[in-house]
Design a protein around this motif. Structure first.
Motif, PDB file in Angstrom:
ATOM      1  N   ALA A 245       0.830  -1.197   0.000  1.00  0.00           N
ATOM      2  CA  ALA A 245       0.000   0.000   0.000  1.00  0.00           C
ATOM      3  C   ALA A 245       0.865   1.247   0.000  1.00  0.00           C
ATOM      4  O   ALA A 245       2.018   1.227   0.410  1.00  0.00           O
ATOM      5  CB  ALA A 245      -0.890   0.000   1.235  1.00  0.00           C
TER       6      ALA A 245
ATOM      7  N   VAL B 193      -0.871  -4.966  -5.961  1.00  0.00           N
ATOM      8  CA  VAL B 193      -0.634  -5.832  -4.806  1.00  0.00           C
ATOM      9  C   VAL B 193      -0.016  -7.142  -5.297  1.00  0.00           C
ATOM     10  O   VAL B 193      -0.606  -7.843  -6.119  1.00  0.00           O
ATOM     11  CB  VAL B 193      -1.949  -6.124  -4.051  1.00  0.00           C
ATOM     12  CG1 VAL B 193      -1.679  -7.001  -2.833  1.00  0.00           C
ATOM     13  CG2 VAL B 193      -2.630  -4.825  -3.635  1.00  0.00           C
TER      14      VAL B 193
ATOM     15  N   GLU C 233      -3.636   0.503  -7.423  1.00  0.00           N
ATOM     16  CA  GLU C 233      -2.741   0.021  -6.378  1.00  0.00           C
ATOM     17  C   GLU C 233      -2.366  -1.420  -6.712  1.00  0.00           C
ATOM     18  O   GLU C 233      -3.232  -2.289  -6.782  1.00  0.00           O
ATOM     19  CB  GLU C 233      -3.428   0.072  -5.011  1.00  0.00           C
ATOM     20  CG  GLU C 233      -4.011   1.422  -4.624  1.00  0.00           C
ATOM     21  CD  GLU C 233      -2.943   2.448  -4.269  1.00  0.00           C
ATOM     22  OE1 GLU C 233      -1.743   2.099  -4.315  1.00  0.00           O
ATOM     23  OE2 GLU C 233      -3.320   3.582  -3.937  1.00  0.00           O
TER      24      GLU C 233
ATOM     25  N   LEU D 210      -4.947  -3.620   2.619  1.00  0.00           N
ATOM     26  CA  LEU D 210      -5.066  -2.438   1.764  1.00  0.00           C
ATOM     27  C   LEU D 210      -6.496  -1.915   1.730  1.00  0.00           C
ATOM     28  O   LEU D 210      -6.738  -0.701   1.821  1.00  0.00           O
ATOM     29  CB  LEU D 210      -4.605  -2.780   0.343  1.00  0.00           C
ATOM     30  CG  LEU D 210      -4.683  -1.653  -0.691  1.00  0.00           C
ATOM     31  CD1 LEU D 210      -3.755  -0.501  -0.323  1.00  0.00           C
ATOM     32  CD2 LEU D 210      -4.331  -2.178  -2.083  1.00  0.00           C
TER      33      LEU D 210
ATOM     34  N   ARG E  28      -7.199   1.747   2.959  1.00  0.00           N
ATOM     35  CA  ARG E  28      -7.287   2.697   1.865  1.00  0.00           C
ATOM     36  C   ARG E  28      -8.704   2.873   1.327  1.00  0.00           C
ATOM     37  O   ARG E  28      -9.003   3.902   0.757  1.00  0.00           O
ATOM     38  CB  ARG E  28      -6.369   2.254   0.703  1.00  0.00           C
ATOM     39  CG  ARG E  28      -4.968   1.830   1.168  1.00  0.00           C
ATOM     40  CD  ARG E  28      -4.258   2.952   1.908  1.00  0.00           C
ATOM     41  NE  ARG E  28      -3.901   4.005   1.011  1.00  0.00           N
ATOM     42  CZ  ARG E  28      -3.694   5.276   1.383  1.00  0.00           C
ATOM     43  NH1 ARG E  28      -3.836   5.605   2.648  1.00  0.00           N
ATOM     44  NH2 ARG E  28      -3.369   6.192   0.511  1.00  0.00           N
TER      45      ARG E  28
END
Length: 370
Positions: A8, A65, A63, A81, A85
């Motif tokens: 993150a 991952v 994002e 995350l 987020r």
């Protein structure tokens, strides 16, 4: 490009107006051959969506991952995350093992989860969870009889890694081959990440096989095909490897010749839409960036499908996006696709032969069962 890699972003970097979409993929581990290209494709999709006004006037941020080719790692990282987020959606390009682990979190939280990689099949949709990738039946129903006609071969040896997708490849592949006059002379499942194949190669040679169906993934696929070629077996045996795509093939060199694949996208597709997509991709990431493939271009399609559905719904909320996805018919690098009322992505399949420099697309095959 609007993407971050691995985990993150910093806690204080969270503009409230951004719509955050996670790309859950494998940047490392035994399936880590395609993660970088998947990240590039989603970054390109976000850049183009943002240039077109974003989603409901809000910019998109990707994002990335890395599940490290491990289901528990993928679940833990995505869940953390999402908690910190606030994700709007997940696009998944990873193994079926990670899908099985992460899907429960996505369903419980109502998070739209667009799994765009090849998969075993049903259920296609479950609430806000969509399996948009090609199913094993889509890949094999016409590819197996086509390769039998091309090679005049009938005796199949089935090999795969020992988890859900390769097991489905071997089970369904054997049934399809027998339905079309073939027969199975041997089968083997090996651990994910396996690199030692001497005993398997001996077994294949002794079996009398003239065709191999490979459900091996990532580095296992690379190691197997290299050793298969070095043993001289390619002179008399062809392989159908339904997950052999550009990033895996690039590691094979001379061992690529004689391996066939069946996927809904190859970078060698000679269409105006694909030519333009590749031009934009190379302009963004350079000529040495890993090539888009069916696995990674699917991430581009997945982000764009979410954006189209959210715009259609007027909201990025999960249940509204899920309803709006049904009936979409966007055109992109792989051609026109359609999301049916059952959540199934309908698309053409392409039968291609690997060469030492790329893929030669031999036929366009409509998806479906045989």
């Amino acid at each position: 490009m609007t993407a971050s890699l691995g985990g993150a972003p910093p806690e204080d970097d969270n503009p409230a107006d951004e719509i955050r979409i996670a790309l859950l993929t494998s940047l490392s581990g035994s399936a880590g051959l395609f993660g970088r290209a998947a990240a590039n494709c989603t970054a390109l999709a976000a850049e183009e969506i943002n240039a077109d006004g974003g989603i409901c006037g809000r910019p998109v941020r990707i994002e990335v991952v890395d599940d490290r080719t491990d289901a528990a790692t993928g679940l833990a990282r995505l869940r953390d995350l999402d908690r910190r987020r606030g994700l709007a959606a997940v696009v998944g390009v990873h193994s079926s093992a990670t899908f099985d682990a992460v899907s429960r979190h996505a369903q419980a939280s109502g998070l739209p989860y667009l799994y765009t990689a090849a998969n075993e099949g049903s259920p296609v949709q479950d609430g806000t969870l969509f399996r948009l990738g090609e199913s094993v039946t889509d890949q094999l129903a016409r590819a197996i009889p086509a390769l039998m006609r091309e090679s005049d071969g009938r005796a199949w040896y089935l090999i795969g890694n020992d988890y859900s997708w390769p097991r489905a490849v071997c089970a369904q592949g054997g049934r399809i081959a027998e339905r079309h006059g073939g027969h199975v002379v041997g089968r083997r499942l090996v651990p994910l990440g396996e690199s030692a194949f001497d005993d398997v190669l001996d077994d294949i040679e002794a079996s009398g096989a003239d065709l191999v169906l490979s459900g091996l993934v990532g580095w296992s696929s690379v190691d197997f095909e290299r050793r298969f070629h070095a043993a001289g077996l390619r002179r008399s045996i062809r392989t159908l490897a339904p997950l052999l795509e550009e990033n895996t093939r690039e590691h094979l060199g001379a061992a690529a010749g004689g391996v066939w694949s069946c996927l809904p996208y190859f970078s060698a597709l000679n269409t105006a839409e694909n030519t333009d997509f590749l031009r934009r991709y190379r302009a963004a990431f350079g000529v040495w960036a890993p090539s888009p493939s069916a696995l990674t271009e699917s991430a581009y399609e997945g982000v764009n499908l979410f954006a189209r559905a959210a715009r259609k719904a007027g909201s990025p909320q999960g249940t509204e996006v899920a309803r709006a996805l049904q009936g979409l018919t966007p055109a992109g690098p792989r051609g026109t696709v359609a999301v049916g009322a059952d959540g199934r992505l309908r698309q053409s399949m392409y039968l291609a032969e690997a060469t030492t420099t790329g893929f030669a697309v031999r036929a366009q095959l409509p998806s479906g069962t045989a």
